[in-house]
Scaffold this motif. Sequence first.
Motif, short mmCIF file in Angstrom:
data_model
loop_
_atom_site.label_atom_id
_atom_site.label_comp_id
_atom_site.label_asym_id
_atom_site.label_seq_id
_atom_site.Cartn_x
_atom_site.Cartn_y
_atom_site.Cartn_z
N ILE A 172 0.84 -1.20 0.00
CA ILE A 172 0.00 0.00 0.00
C ILE A 172 0.87 1.26 0.00
O ILE A 172 0.66 2.19 -0.78
N CYS A 173 1.88 1.27 0.89
CA CYS A 173 2.77 2.44 0.96
C CYS A 173 3.50 2.66 -0.34
O CYS A 173 3.65 3.79 -0.81
N ALA A 174 3.98 1.57 -0.92
CA ALA A 174 4.74 1.68 -2.17
C ALA A 174 3.87 2.24 -3.29
O ALA A 174 4.33 3.05 -4.10
N ARG A 175 2.63 1.81 -3.31
CA ARG A 175 1.72 2.28 -4.36
C ARG A 175 1.56 3.80 -4.31
O ARG A 175 1.65 4.47 -5.33
N TRP A 176 1.35 4.33 -3.10
CA TRP A 176 1.12 5.77 -2.98
C TRP A 176 2.41 6.56 -3.11
O TRP A 176 2.40 7.68 -3.62
N PHE A 177 3.51 5.98 -2.68
CA PHE A 177 4.78 6.68 -2.80
C PHE A 177 5.15 6.89 -4.25
O PHE A 177 5.76 7.91 -4.61
#
Length: 206
Positions: A172-177
């Motif tokens: 999830i974090c990677a997607r938004w980053f």
Amino acid sequence: MNNYHYIVAGLPVLDRDYKFTAESPETILEEIKAQCSEQDVSLIDFLLSGYEAGNLDCGFYRRALTHPKRFIREWFRFDLNMRNAKVRYLNAQIGRPLGKDVLDINADEDLPAIELGEFEEEARADAILAGDDLLGRERGLDDLCWEKLDEMTCFDWFDIEAILGFICKLQICARWFRLDEQSGREMFRRLVDEIRGTFKGVNYQG
């Protein structure tokens, strides 16, 4: 034997807006896998395969929902319900039958039925999907996923379930980053294309 205490203690503390600095998501994953047994690496690889749209067919979900590991069963049951909720929402928007292209893992009567249980988050997912802002809608769905992961791992501190939950949050974090405001909005305008890549047959002009 895996030293789960050591692995978990070395993980960064994630929140929904985590910013990657010295390490990339891929680097963090490789560091985790390097400290795990072969059996746990296979488990992690199976989890990660569920983030590739081309894998998400009935066969995959039947394997996931009958997996011996509780986390895998629960997470992909939730994931299947969420994806089907998106398809039903899209169908309603374009005037197609609600059940069209919904993935039914029990459609083959020659295979043993798998109990799916109730989708407890259905009302919240539907409310989020009904939002007008595409970016806000995707953020809301990811927040719902994050809360589900917290619920699933609330009593898991130093075990493989804690690590699997961390890896899901890392996705999830990677997607938004990787998204800035402009590219994010463009990506979410292609929501239908993402669904089409998961469930074949959707034909939408938006």
